[in-house]
Design a protein around this motif. Sequence first.
Motif, PDB file in Angstrom:
ATOM      1  N   GLU A   1       0.845  -1.190   0.000  1.00 16.45           N
ATOM      2  CA  GLU A   1       0.000   0.000   0.000  1.00 16.45           C
ATOM      3  C   GLU A   1       0.879   1.239   0.000  1.00 16.45           C
ATOM      4  N   THR A   2       0.550   2.185  -0.867  1.00 11.34           N
ATOM      5  CA  THR A   2       1.265   3.448  -0.936  1.00 11.34           C
ATOM      6  C   THR A   2       0.270   4.513  -1.388  1.00 11.34           C
ATOM      7  N   THR A   3       0.749   5.656  -1.822  1.00 13.05           N
ATOM      8  CA  THR A   3      -0.123   6.724  -2.305  1.00 13.05           C
ATOM      9  C   THR A   3       0.434   7.282  -3.606  1.00 13.05           C
ATOM     10  N   VAL A   4      -0.422   7.986  -4.319  1.00 13.23           N
ATOM     11  CA  VAL A   4       0.034   8.654  -5.537  1.00 13.23           C
ATOM     12  C   VAL A   4       1.152   9.639  -5.212  1.00 13.23           C
ATOM     13  N   GLY A   5       1.003  10.393  -4.128  1.00 13.37           N
ATOM     14  CA  GLY A   5       2.028  11.364  -3.775  1.00 13.37           C
ATOM     15  C   GLY A   5       3.381  10.728  -3.522  1.00 13.37           C
ATOM     16  N   ALA A   6       3.374   9.583  -2.812  1.00  9.91           N
ATOM     17  CA  ALA A   6       4.642   8.896  -2.531  1.00  9.91           C
ATOM     18  C   ALA A   6       5.268   8.358  -3.801  1.00  9.91           C
ATOM     19  N   GLU A   7       4.460   7.866  -4.714  1.00 11.72           N
ATOM     20  CA  GLU A   7       4.989   7.345  -5.978  1.00 11.72           C
ATOM     21  C   GLU A   7       5.545   8.468  -6.841  1.00 11.72           C
ATOM     22  N   ARG A   8       4.852   9.575  -6.907  1.00  8.89           N
ATOM     23  CA  ARG A   8       5.330  10.691  -7.733  1.00  8.89           C
ATOM     24  C   ARG A   8       6.651  11.232  -7.201  1.00  8.89           C
ATOM     25  N   ALA A   9       6.782  11.224  -5.883  1.00 10.02           N
ATOM     26  CA  ALA A   9       8.000  11.779  -5.290  1.00 10.02           C
ATOM     27  C   ALA A   9       9.174  10.815  -5.338  1.00 10.02           C
ATOM     28  N   GLY A  10       8.893   9.493  -5.217  1.00  6.45           N
ATOM     29  CA  GLY A  10      10.007   8.594  -4.987  1.00  6.45           C
ATOM     30  C   GLY A  10      10.085   7.324  -5.788  1.00  6.45           C
ATOM     31  N   ASN A  11       9.162   7.085  -6.729  1.00  9.82           N
ATOM     32  CA  ASN A  11       9.272   5.833  -7.486  1.00  9.82           C
ATOM     33  C   ASN A  11      10.569   5.844  -8.301  1.00  9.82           C
ATOM     34  N   ILE A  12      11.379   4.819  -8.130  1.00  8.45           N
ATOM     35  CA  ILE A  12      12.711   4.831  -8.729  1.00  8.45           C
ATOM     36  C   ILE A  12      12.680   4.769 -10.255  1.00  8.45           C
ATOM     37  N   HIS A  13      11.548   4.385 -10.835  1.00 10.59           N
ATOM     38  CA  HIS A  13      11.453   4.306 -12.294  1.00 10.59           C
ATOM     39  C   HIS A  13      10.665   5.463 -12.913  1.00 10.59           C
ATOM     40  N   VAL A  14       9.617   5.936 -12.228  1.00  8.01           N
ATOM     41  CA  VAL A  14       8.716   6.914 -12.863  1.00  8.01           C
ATOM     42  C   VAL A  14       8.366   8.070 -11.938  1.00  8.01           C
ATOM     43  N   HIS A  15       9.271   8.484 -11.074  1.00  5.92           N
ATOM     44  CA  HIS A  15       9.002   9.674 -10.278  1.00  5.92           C
ATOM     45  C   HIS A  15       8.876  10.880 -11.205  1.00  5.92           C
ATOM     46  N   ASP A  16       8.295  11.942 -10.696  1.00  4.98           N
ATOM     47  CA  ASP A  16       8.143  13.155 -11.494  1.00  4.98           C
ATOM     48  C   ASP A  16       9.494  13.595 -12.041  1.00  4.98           C
ATOM     49  N   GLY A  17       9.504  13.896 -13.333  1.00  8.48           N
ATOM     50  CA  GLY A  17      10.736  14.316 -13.993  1.00  8.48           C
ATOM     51  C   GLY A  17      11.328  13.266 -14.903  1.00  8.48           C
ATOM     52  N   VAL A  18      10.877  12.010 -14.791  1.00  6.43           N
ATOM     53  CA  VAL A  18      11.383  10.948 -15.674  1.00  6.43           C
ATOM     54  C   VAL A  18      10.670  11.049 -17.017  1.00  6.43           C
ATOM     55  N   ALA A  19      11.418  11.198 -18.080  1.00  4.34           N
ATOM     56  CA  ALA A  19      10.849  11.330 -19.416  1.00  4.34           C
ATOM     57  C   ALA A  19      10.479   9.970 -19.987  1.00  4.34           C
ATOM     58  N   GLU A  20       9.551   9.986 -20.926  1.00  2.00           N
ATOM     59  CA  GLU A  20       9.043   8.743 -21.513  1.00  2.00           C
ATOM     60  C   GLU A  20      10.148   7.935 -22.181  1.00  2.00           C
ATOM     61  N   ASP A  21      10.959   8.572 -23.025  1.00  4.15           N
ATOM     62  CA  ASP A  21      12.001   7.831 -23.740  1.00  4.15           C
ATOM     63  C   ASP A  21      13.018   7.222 -22.777  1.00  4.15           C
ATOM     64  N   SER A  22      13.327   7.947 -21.721  1.00  2.24           N
ATOM     65  CA  SER A  22      14.251   7.433 -20.720  1.00  2.24           C
ATOM     66  C   SER A  22      13.678   6.204 -20.032  1.00  2.24           C
ATOM     67  N   PHE A  23      12.405   6.260 -19.685  1.00  3.62           N
ATOM     68  CA  PHE A  23      11.755   5.111 -19.055  1.00  3.62           C
ATOM     69  C   PHE A  23      11.743   3.919 -19.998  1.00  3.62           C
ATOM     70  N   VAL A  24      11.375   4.130 -21.236  1.00  3.80           N
ATOM     71  CA  VAL A  24      11.283   3.023 -22.195  1.00  3.80           C
ATOM     72  C   VAL A  24      12.642   2.351 -22.359  1.00  3.80           C
TER      73      VAL A  24
END
Length: 319
Positions: free
Chosen positions: A249-272
């Motif tokens: 269990e987590t929250t949208v806010g926690a994922e946006r701030a800290g998800n190691i793959h898709v936190h805010d600022g990660v661009a689509e091409d970089s993720f792919v």
Amino acid sequence: MIADPVSPSGAVAADPARDAAARQVAAWSGRPDAPVVRSFFDRATFTATHVVHDPATRQAAVVDSVLDYDPASGRTGHLSALAVLDYLRAEGLQVAWHLETHVHADHLSAAPWLQHQTGGALAIGAEIVRVQQVFGKIFNEGTEFARDGSQFDRLFTDGETFRLGAIDAIALHVPGHTPADMAFVIGDAAFIGDTLFMPDYGTARADFPGGDARMLYRSTRRLLSLPDATRLFLCHDYGAPGRPDFAWETTVGAERAGNIHVHDGVAEDSFVAMRTTRDAALDLPRLIMPSVQVNMRGGHLPPPESNGTRYIKIPLDTL
């Protein structure tokens, strides 16, 4: 349709279904009658099954249940599902829904067994038909295997609304891991299957037949554009370095701030690029052969052959 992201910060184009889900979350967040969630973790498959209920009406939904399966012996069992059933009975809950977020490749679904015990409708995303088409060919299923989703009672489309007792709910199509992944937003709680994991673990793989890393990125950004307070309930946790316990269990806010793959600022091409490279080094899930064959049938085991025995196929040199 999934709206294309217009910036790496997560802003997306017009998305009526997502916006409706966001309004729903805002309306239910913090309310005393918000949905109650109890989770059950199956250590053998690292799967979290969630029971969500309306405290006012006691109506419940079971999300992503687990049928025990021993690949060495081919034996099935119900210990994991019995824990769920015992909880339902102890709490006096009436099951309205058995929800499958997608056709799982790492555990067999116990939904038909639980449905027999409790009633309720079995539901999945409408794109299940694409998965059935692809894997029906891979496993060389005959014409007797229906590829129209008829093994399920309800096929949800993107943005389709439903109710859990008095609680508003909406289905959001979030493909990428598979073409059919569906997130179920019930009140202020979102059950998101294999899209996002805990922030310290990242995201799901996208290399199964029909998977797509670029689509997965867009689906994660769609989910992460819900309100920060949205409660996210995940289908799996495999643990992470430095974290002693499993979590789901987590929250949208926690994922946006800290998800190691898709936190805010990660661009689509970089993720792919990251996801594609990472997926190429992963082994197939240990239970993919039995899981997909069973789960694409709505959790029903393959039909018995002439000797009365059911069999799982293993296609050689295919996947």
